[in-house]
Structures are given as C-alpha cells and as structure tokens.
Design a protein around this motif. Sequence first.
Motif, PDB file in Angstrom:
ATOM      1  N   ASN A  53       0.823  -1.203   0.000  1.00 45.41           N
ATOM      2  CA  ASN A  53       0.000   0.000   0.000  1.00 45.41           C
ATOM      3  C   ASN A  53       0.864   1.263   0.000  1.00 45.41           C
ATOM      4  O   ASN A  53       0.611   2.195  -0.752  1.00 45.41           O
ATOM      5  N   SER A  56       2.926   1.500  -3.403  1.00 46.93           N
ATOM      6  CA  SER A  56       2.088   1.742  -4.573  1.00 46.93           C
ATOM      7  C   SER A  56       1.502   3.145  -4.561  1.00 46.93           C
ATOM      8  O   SER A  56       1.417   3.799  -5.602  1.00 46.93           O
ATOM      9  N   ARG A  57       1.132   3.639  -3.379  1.00 45.82           N
ATOM     10  CA  ARG A  57       0.629   5.014  -3.291  1.00 45.82           C
ATOM     11  C   ARG A  57       1.735   6.025  -3.586  1.00 45.82           C
ATOM     12  O   ARG A  57       1.508   7.011  -4.286  1.00 45.82           O
ATOM     13  N   THR A  58       2.908   5.779  -3.045  1.00 48.25           N
ATOM     14  CA  THR A  58       4.023   6.685  -3.294  1.00 48.25           C
ATOM     15  C   THR A  58       4.430   6.660  -4.757  1.00 48.25           C
ATOM     16  O   THR A  58       4.768   7.700  -5.333  1.00 48.25           O
ATOM     17  N   ALA A  60       2.400   6.061  -7.282  1.00 46.59           N
ATOM     18  CA  ALA A  60       1.353   6.774  -8.015  1.00 46.59           C
ATOM     19  C   ALA A  60       1.514   8.290  -7.874  1.00 46.59           C
ATOM     20  O   ALA A  60       1.368   9.038  -8.852  1.00 46.59           O
ATOM     21  N   ILE A  61       1.856   8.747  -6.682  1.00 45.76           N
ATOM     22  CA  ILE A  61       2.053  10.182  -6.458  1.00 45.76           C
ATOM     23  C   ILE A  61       3.257  10.691  -7.235  1.00 45.76           C
ATOM     24  O   ILE A  61       3.197  11.736  -7.900  1.00 45.76           O
TER      25      ILE A  61
END
Length: 119
Positions: A53, A56-58, A60-61
């Motif tokens: 999590n 993957s969030r980092t 995407a950012i």
Amino acid sequence: MEVFKSLIQVVNVLSAVVVIVLVLLQHGKGADMGAAFGSGSSGSLFGASGSANFLSRTTAISATIFFCSLFALVWVDSKPGANAGAGVMSGVVQTQPASGQEKTPAKPVQNDNQSSIPN
C-alpha cells in the motif's frame, strides 16, 4: 523564464528517479508464494499489510508529479514566440565555397581502344 524551465527539469528528473527506485523496491506477485510457505516474515517495517500500500501510493504520487512536470515542460517550450521561426536546422551554419575555388565537373574520357576491338 529559463529559471522556471530549469526548476521544472530538475523536478522532472528527480521524480523520474523516484519512480524508478520505487518500482524496483516493490516485489512481484510471485514473491507472496514464498511467504505462504513460511520463508517470509508476516510483519514488516511498513506494518502487517506489508509495503504494497505504501509503495504503490508513493509510486502513483511520484508518477503524477513526473507527468505534470513533463506537461509543464511541453507547455513552457510551446509558448508562441518562444521559438519563433526555429526549426530543426536553425542552428546549422551553411557555408559556401569561395568564388575562386569553384570546381567544374570533369569531362568524360572516351576510350579509343574500344573501336579497335573486333566483334
């Protein structure tokens, strides 16, 4: 305007490096199979859910920052009047030969031996 363009380029390069590093840090779907048989640890630095999590969030950012900086670079370079009349060959200097050194094409030489060869 050049300072703004340089700042965008620095942000673009840094975000590209961050995306590359984050993608390389992530583990593939096949890596979970080893954890199922006891070779991996269930707890990790990022918590019980693992690093999926967070990474993957980092990613995407940072990918969003990369594409926004890329579009900003295109926008800065495509402003009207910024490169008026500039083409692909605008920086090439064309030289012409000096007037005294012009060469004339050579005349073809006729071979007289061809007439003496019998058919």
